[in-house]
Design a protein around this motif. Structure first.
Motif, PDB file in Angstrom:
ATOM      1  N   ALA A 399     -77.842 -15.492 -14.754  1.00 15.88           N
ATOM      2  CA  ALA A 399     -78.308 -14.899 -16.016  1.00 15.88           C
ATOM      3  C   ALA A 399     -77.849 -13.454 -16.146  1.00 15.88           C
ATOM      4  O   ALA A 399     -77.464 -13.009 -17.244  1.00 15.88           O
ATOM      5  N   TRP A 400     -77.897 -12.688 -15.055  1.00 15.30           N
ATOM      6  CA  TRP A 400     -77.395 -11.307 -15.110  1.00 15.30           C
ATOM      7  C   TRP A 400     -75.910 -11.272 -15.470  1.00 15.30           C
ATOM      8  O   TRP A 400     -75.483 -10.497 -16.311  1.00 15.30           O
ATOM      9  N   VAL A 401     -75.132 -12.118 -14.792  1.00 13.61           N
ATOM     10  CA  VAL A 401     -73.683 -12.111 -14.983  1.00 13.61           C
ATOM     11  C   VAL A 401     -73.296 -12.530 -16.400  1.00 13.61           C
ATOM     12  O   VAL A 401     -72.335 -11.998 -16.978  1.00 13.61           O
ATOM     13  N   LEU A 402     -74.051 -13.461 -16.978  1.00 12.22           N
ATOM     14  CA  LEU A 402     -73.670 -14.016 -18.278  1.00 12.22           C
ATOM     15  C   LEU A 402     -74.423 -13.394 -19.449  1.00 12.22           C
ATOM     16  O   LEU A 402     -74.170 -13.751 -20.612  1.00 12.22           O
ATOM     17  N   GLY A 407     -72.223 -16.678 -26.627  1.00 14.48           N
ATOM     18  CA  GLY A 407     -71.272 -16.931 -27.702  1.00 14.48           C
ATOM     19  C   GLY A 407     -69.859 -17.196 -27.214  1.00 14.48           C
ATOM     20  O   GLY A 407     -69.040 -17.768 -27.947  1.00 14.48           O
ATOM     21  N   GLU A 408     -69.548 -16.783 -25.969  1.00 10.56           N
ATOM     22  CA  GLU A 408     -68.220 -17.051 -25.420  1.00 10.56           C
ATOM     23  C   GLU A 408     -68.086 -18.518 -25.016  1.00 10.56           C
ATOM     24  O   GLU A 408     -69.077 -19.220 -24.788  1.00 10.56           O
ATOM     25  N   GLU A 409     -66.823 -18.966 -24.917  1.00  9.67           N
ATOM     26  CA  GLU A 409     -66.553 -20.343 -24.543  1.00  9.67           C
ATOM     27  C   GLU A 409     -66.016 -20.416 -23.122  1.00  9.67           C
ATOM     28  O   GLU A 409     -65.315 -19.505 -22.649  1.00  9.67           O
ATOM     29  N   PHE A 410     -66.358 -21.508 -22.436  1.00  9.41           N
ATOM     30  CA  PHE A 410     -65.982 -21.711 -21.040  1.00  9.41           C
ATOM     31  C   PHE A 410     -65.556 -23.173 -20.852  1.00  9.41           C
ATOM     32  O   PHE A 410     -66.074 -24.072 -21.517  1.00  9.41           O
ATOM     33  N   ASP A 411     -64.637 -23.387 -19.931  1.00  9.68           N
ATOM     34  CA  ASP A 411     -64.329 -24.745 -19.478  1.00  9.68           C
ATOM     35  C   ASP A 411     -65.344 -25.133 -18.414  1.00  9.68           C
ATOM     36  O   ASP A 411     -65.677 -24.328 -17.545  1.00  9.68           O
ATOM     37  N   ALA A 412     -65.827 -26.371 -18.479  1.00  4.53           N
ATOM     38  CA  ALA A 412     -66.842 -26.826 -17.531  1.00  4.53           C
ATOM     39  C   ALA A 412     -66.624 -28.283 -17.186  1.00  4.53           C
ATOM     40  O   ALA A 412     -66.205 -29.083 -18.031  1.00  4.53           O
ATOM     41  N   VAL A 413     -66.932 -28.629 -15.939  1.00  8.20           N
ATOM     42  CA  VAL A 413     -66.862 -30.012 -15.470  1.00  8.20           C
ATOM     43  C   VAL A 413     -68.244 -30.637 -15.627  1.00  8.20           C
ATOM     44  O   VAL A 413     -69.249 -30.064 -15.187  1.00  8.20           O
ATOM     45  N   ARG A 468     -77.921 -21.651 -20.828  1.00 13.12           N
ATOM     46  CA  ARG A 468     -77.709 -22.933 -21.518  1.00 13.12           C
ATOM     47  C   ARG A 468     -76.360 -22.893 -22.208  1.00 13.12           C
ATOM     48  O   ARG A 468     -75.959 -21.862 -22.767  1.00 13.12           O
ATOM     49  N   PHE A 469     -75.681 -24.030 -22.165  1.00 14.63           N
ATOM     50  CA  PHE A 469     -74.405 -24.189 -22.836  1.00 14.63           C
ATOM     51  C   PHE A 469     -74.544 -25.289 -23.885  1.00 14.63           C
ATOM     52  O   PHE A 469     -75.485 -26.096 -23.854  1.00 14.63           O
TER      53      PHE A 469
END
Length: 472
Positions: A399-402, A407-413, A468-469
Motif C-alpha cells: 500500500a505504501w509503494v502503490l 489509476g496507473e495500469e500494470f501487467d498481472a498474472v 485493489r485492481f
C-alpha cells in the motif's frame, strides 16, 4: 532507483494490532542472565573438532543449525548441530513459561519479536562462529543414494568455524571454491531432491515476496531461492524425518502432519493443468509435474497456486503410547517432526528432548510428557499469528509503494479466478493482490488463470493496507 517503488513508514501499528510484546518480563531476563553466567547445564561430549559451518540469511544472529558433510564409505556422513536450549532453560521457570506463551519468533521488516531473550537466542545458545556452544548433535549416515542407514542425536559441545549466507555459498559452488565442510552438499542435496520427488513431496513454485530497507524506507522484491537454499532445506527435512522415525519407533513424540489429498483434489489439479496447457505425462505424479515447471511461467504460477489445494489441513499430532491417528506429512510424503529450529520455534525443543532420551536409552523427561498434549494447539495458534503478521507487513508495504499510483495500469498474472474476482501477481513492483475481472461472457469462455492481463490500480490505502485492481 525508482523512488515511486519505495514505501515509507514503520510497523508499529502492525505490532499494536496483533498485540506483539515489545519486551520480556523482568524475571525472564533475570533468568537468562543467570543462565548465561552459569554456562550450559548437563554433561555432553566434546565435538569441537568437527569444522561445522552455518548457512543463514545475511546478518542473522539466531543461528539454530550448523553443518558438516563428509564422505562415509560410498555414502555420506552428515553432522548437524542444533542449538540446545535444554542447556539453559529451566523447565517450569520464567523463560519456559514465557516461550510457551509466545510460541515462536515473529519476524517483521524492522526487527523480530524473539521467542527467547536475545542473550540466549543471539548469544550463548546461538551457534555463532568461533563460539563453543551446547548442541543436540545429529550424526546421520547415508548410503550412496543419500538415504539414511543409521542416525542418532546426543548432547555435545560444538564450535562453528564459519558463518555463511546462501548467496555466498552459491557463488562459491558456482566458482568451484566451496568450503570443505559443505563441498559435498551439492551432490547430497541433489540426491535428496530427487528422493523427495520420488516420494511424492510437493514443492510449489510461487513468487515469494520480501521487504528490504532502502533509503530510509522499504521496497518490495522477489525472494530468489538459490540451489544452496534448497539443498540446505533438504538436510533439515532429512533430520526431521529421522526424528519422526525415532519418535514413532519409541511410541512418543510430536509430529508435523498433513492429511493426504483426496482423489477429487488430485483429479481437479490434473484438469487445471490441462486447462492451463501444461502437459501431464501418463503415470507422472503431481510432485513430478510441479518439479518440472518453469517458475517464471505464468501458467506454472497458476498451477502452483491451484496445488495449494493439496496442502490443506497441516497441523501437529502429539502421541504417547497409542500410535497417532495421522503419522505423515503429505507435502513431504513422509513422517516428519520439527527439531531443527529451537531458537525460533517452541515445539523443536520438546521434540529434541524426546529424541535425545530415546537415543540415550532413558525415559523421556516427565515435563516433556506433560507438555505434549497442549503443544499442538499452542503451535497452531502461533503459526496463525506469524502468518497474519507477515501478510500484514507485506500488505502495508504494498500500500505504501502503490499509494501514489492509483489509476496507473500494470501487467498481472492471474493466479486464481473465482467468479468475477481473481488473485493476481504483478511482477513490477512485485505485488500479490485482488482484482475485479469484469468478465465478458463471450471473451472469457476459457479460463483466465495463467493469463497475463492489463489491470488498473483502483485502490491503494496505507491506512487499511488494502490494494485493489480492476481489469481494463
Amino acid at each position: 532507483m525508482d523512488t515511486a517503488a519505495i514505501g515509507r513508514g514503520d510497523f508499529s501499528r502492525v505490532r499494536a494490532e496483533f498485540g506483539l510484546p515489545d519486551r520480556f518480563p523482568g524475571p525472564v531476563l533475570a533468568e537468562a542472565e543467570r543462565a548465561v553466567a552459569g554456562g550450559p547445564r548437563g554433561e555432553r561430549v566434546d565435538r569441537t573438532d568437527i569444522p561445522l559451518v552455518t548457512i543463514d540469511p545475511p546478518g542473522a544472529k539466531d543461528l539454530d543449525q550448523a553443518m558438516h558433510v563428509e564422505r562415509h564409505g560410498d555414502g555420506f556422513r552428515v553432522h548437524y548441530a542444533i542449538a540446545d536450549l535444554g542447556a539453559f532453560v529451566e523447565p517450569g521457570g520464567p523463560i519456559d513459561t514465557e516461550v510457551r506463551r509466545r510460541g515462536q519468533t515473529i519476524y517483521l521488516p524492522d526487527g523480530s519479536v524473539p521467542m527467547h531473550p536475545t542473550a540466549l537466542s543471539e548469544g550463548a545458545a546461538s551457534l555463532l562462529p568461533g563460539q563453543t556452544a551446547p548442541s543436540a548433535l545429529w550424526t546421520l549416515d547415508l548410503d550412496a543414494a543419500g538415504e539414511p542407514v543409521s542416525f542418532r542425536v546426543e548432547r555435545a559441545l560444538v564450535r562453528s568455524t564459519e558463518q555463511f549466507d546462501y548467496e555466498s555459498v552459491q557463488a562459491a559452488v558456482d566458482a568451484g571454491t566451496t568450503h570443505p565442510s559443505v563441498a559435498l552438499l551439492p551432490e547430497l542435496g541433489e540426491l535428496r531432491r530427487a528422493a523427495a520427488i520420488r516420494r511424492g513431496a510437493l514443492e510449489l513454485q510461487l513468487p515469494e515476496q520480501d521487504v528490504e530497507r532502502v533509503d530510509g524506507g522499504w521496497r518490495l522484491l522477489l525472494r530468489g531461492r538459490t540451489r544452496v537454499d534448497a539443498w540446505n532445506a533438504e538436510i533439515s527435512l532429512l533430520t526431521g524425518m529421522c526424528a519422526a522415525r525415532l519418535m514413532l519407533d519409541a511410541g512418543i513424540g510430536l509430529l508435523r502432519t498433513l492429511p493426504a489429498a483426496t482423489d477429487d483434489d488430485r483429479a481437479w489439479l490434473r484438469r487445471s493443468a490441462e486447462a492451463l496447457g501444461i502437459p501431464w505425462p501418463e503415470g507422472a505424479s503431481a510432485a513430478e509435474v510441479l518439479a518440472g515447471l518453469d517458475p517464471a511461467s505464468p501458467a506454472a504460477m497458476a498451477l502452483s497456486m491451484d496445488a495449494t489445494r493439496l496442502l490443506r489441513g497441516a497441523g501437529y499430532t502429539a502421541f504417547d503410547g497409542a500410535p497417532p491417528e495421522l503419522d505423515s506429512h503429505a507435502g513431504i510424503a513422509a513422517p516428519y517432526a520439527h527439531v531443527t529450529a529451537p531458537l525460533r520455534r517452541l515445539v523443536d525443543r520438546f521434540g529434541t528432548e524426546v529424541c535425545l532420551a530415546v537415543c540415550a536409552g532413558v525415559e523421556v523427561p516427565a515435563w516433556v510428557r506433560e507438555a505434549l498434549p497442549a503443544l499442538p494447539e499452542a503451535m497452531e495458534s502461533s503459526d496463525g499469528l506469524a502468518a497474519k503478521v507477515d501478510r500484514a507487513c507485506l500488505d502495508q508495504v504494498e500500500a505504501w509503494v502503490l499509494a501514489d499510483r492509483v489509476g496507473e495500469e500494470f501487467d498481472a498474472v492471474v493466479l486464481r479466478a473465482d467468479g468475477d474476482t481473481a488473485e493476481v501477481f504483478v511482477p513490477a513492483p512485485p505485488v500479490l493482490g485482488k482484482a475485479d475481472l469484469n468478465r465478458d461472457p463471450e471473451k472469457d469462455a476459457e479460463t483466465l488463470e495463467g493469463r497475463t492481463l492489463r489491470l488498473r490500480l483502483t485502490e491503494a490505502d496505507p491506512a487499511t493496507r488494502r490494494i485493489r485492481f480492476a481489469r481494463t
